[in-house]
Write a protein that holds these residues in place. Sequence first.
Motif, PDB file in Angstrom:
ATOM      1  N   VAL A 330       0.840  -1.198   0.000  1.00 47.58           N
ATOM      2  CA  VAL A 330       0.000   0.000   0.000  1.00 47.58           C
ATOM      3  C   VAL A 330       0.877   1.250   0.000  1.00 47.58           C
ATOM      4  O   VAL A 330       0.618   2.209  -0.727  1.00 47.58           O
ATOM      5  N   GLN A 331       1.931   1.255   0.805  1.00 45.22           N
ATOM      6  CA  GLN A 331       2.812   2.422   0.879  1.00 45.22           C
ATOM      7  C   GLN A 331       3.543   2.654  -0.438  1.00 45.22           C
ATOM      8  O   GLN A 331       3.714   3.802  -0.871  1.00 45.22           O
ATOM      9  N   LYS A 332       3.965   1.577  -1.085  1.00 43.47           N
ATOM     10  CA  LYS A 332       4.649   1.723  -2.363  1.00 43.47           C
ATOM     11  C   LYS A 332       3.695   2.256  -3.425  1.00 43.47           C
ATOM     12  O   LYS A 332       4.082   3.099  -4.250  1.00 43.47           O
ATOM     13  N   ALA A 333       2.446   1.776  -3.396  1.00 49.09           N
ATOM     14  CA  ALA A 333       1.443   2.271  -4.341  1.00 49.09           C
ATOM     15  C   ALA A 333       1.138   3.744  -4.098  1.00 49.09           C
ATOM     16  O   ALA A 333       1.040   4.542  -5.038  1.00 49.09           O
ATOM     17  N   MET A 334       0.999   4.121  -2.834  1.00 50.59           N
ATOM     18  CA  MET A 334       0.728   5.515  -2.493  1.00 50.59           C
ATOM     19  C   MET A 334       1.909   6.411  -2.855  1.00 50.59           C
ATOM     20  O   MET A 334       1.739   7.556  -3.279  1.00 50.59           O
ATOM     21  N   SER A 335       3.117   5.896  -2.695  1.00 51.36           N
ATOM     22  CA  SER A 335       4.314   6.660  -3.038  1.00 51.36           C
ATOM     23  C   SER A 335       4.381   6.932  -4.532  1.00 51.36           C
ATOM     24  O   SER A 335       4.767   8.026  -4.961  1.00 51.36           O
ATOM     25  N   SER A 336       3.971   5.958  -5.337  1.00 49.17           N
ATOM     26  CA  SER A 336       4.005   6.145  -6.785  1.00 49.17           C
ATOM     27  C   SER A 336       2.974   7.171  -7.249  1.00 49.17           C
ATOM     28  O   SER A 336       3.143   7.795  -8.298  1.00 49.17           O
ATOM     29  N   THR A 337       1.917   7.357  -6.457  1.00 51.30           N
ATOM     30  CA  THR A 337       0.865   8.298  -6.833  1.00 51.30           C
ATOM     31  C   THR A 337       1.062   9.668  -6.207  1.00 51.30           C
ATOM     32  O   THR A 337       0.923  10.697  -6.867  1.00 51.30           O
ATOM     33  N   PHE A 338       1.414   9.700  -4.915  1.00 53.57           N
ATOM     34  CA  PHE A 338       1.492  10.963  -4.181  1.00 53.57           C
ATOM     35  C   PHE A 338       2.903  11.374  -3.782  1.00 53.57           C
ATOM     36  O   PHE A 338       3.084  12.396  -3.119  1.00 53.57           O
ATOM     37  N   GLY A 339       3.890  10.554  -4.129  1.00 53.69           N
ATOM     38  CA  GLY A 339       5.255  10.897  -3.772  1.00 53.69           C
ATOM     39  C   GLY A 339       5.558  10.563  -2.319  1.00 53.69           C
ATOM     40  O   GLY A 339       4.896   9.718  -1.706  1.00 53.69           O
ATOM     41  N   PRO A 340       6.543  11.242  -1.718  1.00 52.71           N
ATOM     42  CA  PRO A 340       6.968  10.941  -0.340  1.00 52.71           C
ATOM     43  C   PRO A 340       5.849  11.079   0.697  1.00 52.71           C
ATOM     44  O   PRO A 340       5.921  10.465   1.768  1.00 52.71           O
ATOM     45  N   ALA A 341       4.810  11.870   0.406  1.00 47.08           N
ATOM     46  CA  ALA A 341       3.726  12.054   1.372  1.00 47.08           C
ATOM     47  C   ALA A 341       2.848  10.810   1.483  1.00 47.08           C
ATOM     48  O   ALA A 341       2.173  10.614   2.494  1.00 47.08           O
ATOM     49  N   GLY A 342       2.857   9.969   0.456  1.00 45.32           N
ATOM     50  CA  GLY A 342       1.994   8.789   0.444  1.00 45.32           C
ATOM     51  C   GLY A 342       2.208   7.845   1.603  1.00 45.32           C
ATOM     52  O   GLY A 342       1.277   7.528   2.353  1.00 45.32           O
ATOM     53  N   PRO A 343       3.446   7.351   1.812  1.00 47.93           N
ATOM     54  CA  PRO A 343       3.694   6.443   2.939  1.00 47.93           C
ATOM     55  C   PRO A 343       3.379   7.057   4.294  1.00 47.93           C
ATOM     56  O   PRO A 343       2.905   6.370   5.205  1.00 47.93           O
ATOM     57  N   SER A 344       3.623   8.364   4.431  1.00 46.35           N
ATOM     58  CA  SER A 344       3.336   9.029   5.707  1.00 46.35           C
ATOM     59  C   SER A 344       1.835   9.055   5.979  1.00 46.35           C
ATOM     60  O   SER A 344       1.401   8.873   7.126  1.00 46.35           O
ATOM     61  N   PHE A 345       1.052   9.266   4.926  1.00 43.22           N
ATOM     62  CA  PHE A 345      -0.399   9.238   5.100  1.00 43.22           C
ATOM     63  C   PHE A 345      -0.868   7.865   5.573  1.00 43.22           C
ATOM     64  O   PHE A 345      -1.736   7.759   6.444  1.00 43.22           O
ATOM     65  N   ILE A 346      -0.282   6.808   5.019  1.00 43.89           N
ATOM     66  CA  ILE A 346      -0.669   5.456   5.419  1.00 43.89           C
ATOM     67  C   ILE A 346      -0.336   5.207   6.881  1.00 43.89           C
ATOM     68  O   ILE A 346      -1.089   4.555   7.607  1.00 43.89           O
ATOM     69  N   VAL A 347       0.775   5.750   7.360  1.00 48.00           N
ATOM     70  CA  VAL A 347       1.120   5.608   8.778  1.00 48.00           C
ATOM     71  C   VAL A 347       0.050   6.251   9.648  1.00 48.00           C
ATOM     72  O   VAL A 347      -0.393   5.675  10.653  1.00 48.00           O
ATOM     73  N   VAL A 348      -0.398   7.462   9.262  1.00 44.86           N
ATOM     74  CA  VAL A 348      -1.439   8.152  10.025  1.00 44.86           C
ATOM     75  C   VAL A 348      -2.744   7.362   9.974  1.00 44.86           C
ATOM     76  O   VAL A 348      -3.430   7.186  10.991  1.00 44.86           O
ATOM     77  N   ALA A 349      -3.096   6.867   8.778  1.00 48.48           N
ATOM     78  CA  ALA A 349      -4.323   6.068   8.635  1.00 48.48           C
ATOM     79  C   ALA A 349      -4.240   4.807   9.475  1.00 48.48           C
ATOM     80  O   ALA A 349      -5.215   4.415  10.132  1.00 48.48           O
ATOM     81  N   MET A 350      -3.090   4.153   9.470  1.00 46.43           N
ATOM     82  CA  MET A 350      -2.915   2.945  10.265  1.00 46.43           C
ATOM     83  C   MET A 350      -3.044   3.239  11.757  1.00 46.43           C
ATOM     84  O   MET A 350      -3.582   2.435  12.520  1.00 46.43           O
ATOM     85  N   LEU A 351      -2.539   4.392  12.176  1.00 49.44           N
ATOM     86  CA  LEU A 351      -2.670   4.776  13.584  1.00 49.44           C
ATOM     87  C   LEU A 351      -4.136   4.906  13.963  1.00 49.44           C
ATOM     88  O   LEU A 351      -4.589   4.360  14.982  1.00 49.44           O
TER      89      LEU A 351
END
Length: 464
Positions: A330-351
């Motif tokens: 999921v983080q790799k997919a988000m990174s390809s779409t939103f750049g470096p902010a993608g994985p960070s968003f997933i961390v917040v969502a996971m929290l």
Amino acid sequence: MKFIVDFLLYLTGWPLAFVLFFGGIYFTVRTKFIQTRLFKESILAVSEKPAKEGAISSFGALMISTASRVGTGTIVGVSTAICYGGPGAVFWMWVTTLLGGATAFVESTLAQIYKKRDADGGSYGGPAYYIEAALHSRKLAVVFSVALIFTYGVGYNMLASYNFQSSFAGFSFYGDRAPAVIGAVIALLSLYCLLGGGRRIAKITGILVPVMGILYVFLAIVSLMVNYMNVPEMFRMIFSDAFDFKAIFGGFFGSCMMLGFKRGLYSNEAGIGSAPNAAAAADISHPAKQGLVQMLSVFIDTLLLCTATAFMCLCSGVVPETELAGVLFVQKAMSSTFGPAGPSFIVVAMLLFAFTTLLGNFYYIENCFAYMLRKTPSRRFMNTVRVIGAVFIFLGATISFGFAWDLADIAQCILAFINIPVCVLLGGVAFRALDDYTAQKKAGKNPVYKAADAGVKEPTDFWK
């Protein structure tokens, strides 16, 4: 011991798939395809206000159950199913959800009919109560309660904790000590809120669940818009893989069908008897109303949020591989779409997902202890349970990927093998309640339920 573990893991394969699939079909046919026929009614039922001021509303009960359903499995479970089973797992997840909607209606309606009255005039209940009241088997009800406490206090809580800490694995600071540190933080944060009691749980989840759900779906829509060229291929992969003979039956335990069923069950929990514990607390005029509301909760979780995860991943162009199973895909997919902010968003969502899951889970645990003790547990007792639960949350962050999922699969399988057959045996009570509800609606009335008129022979605390 190995033989027992192997046998339990075997049960999480085709035996579980059989129970889920054919149980869902049975309830769907007997309710006359309630998922589509009364979908609009399920939305309207959410807005009903409780008759007593301060009582838990239909919406409040929905948020408690949705808080548990909308957990880390919404992200990690979907990713794992796709990476191991292929894109076709998404289709079978949808099938599980559509059938599970009817199952969720039946179990939650039964919980409402057989709910008990507390000292303040409110209500509580769940599968343990309708098993004892209608099947007259306290032993089976106690076994179910113990299984639910194990599932949510140990299996699901440890998995949620593991999934959350794994979302940091792609960052440079993640080292050998990171899982333990992250586990300690989430355990202490959860314990702080849990010591506030059940009403604080309802308040916190009522705020967080809608916010995180809306934001997550919004990001999925943006992902589809950014990667619109990949959308046709995404749907082609889902449907072609779902009906590919080798993908469905090859290595059945790891097939797209099996993983779709198991991860769908882990995410929406339809049929395992958890949500009825929340459903029984709602103050409404007819049991079928809360059954419809809980059916809606299943759709919110899987058809909306799990689908959002699947679409974000599959439209990104990132190839699903077993090495990426879990949050990394999921983080790799988000990174390809939103750049470096993608994985960070997933961390917040996971929290947020992990946090609300952990809080919602303890609501169910407390309800089961209340049943087994035949009284509301003392604050000291429940605080001890919460502290022990926090220890398991901490330990969950330190276990392995395979152990975390196997433990959760075995735990939820035990619940499904008890609750779904019970719902089949008692289904007639829920079906008559549904007929009574629809008849009153056709007559232009606000449906009000009377147990005796609906053929319920056992005494009930409500509906007289």
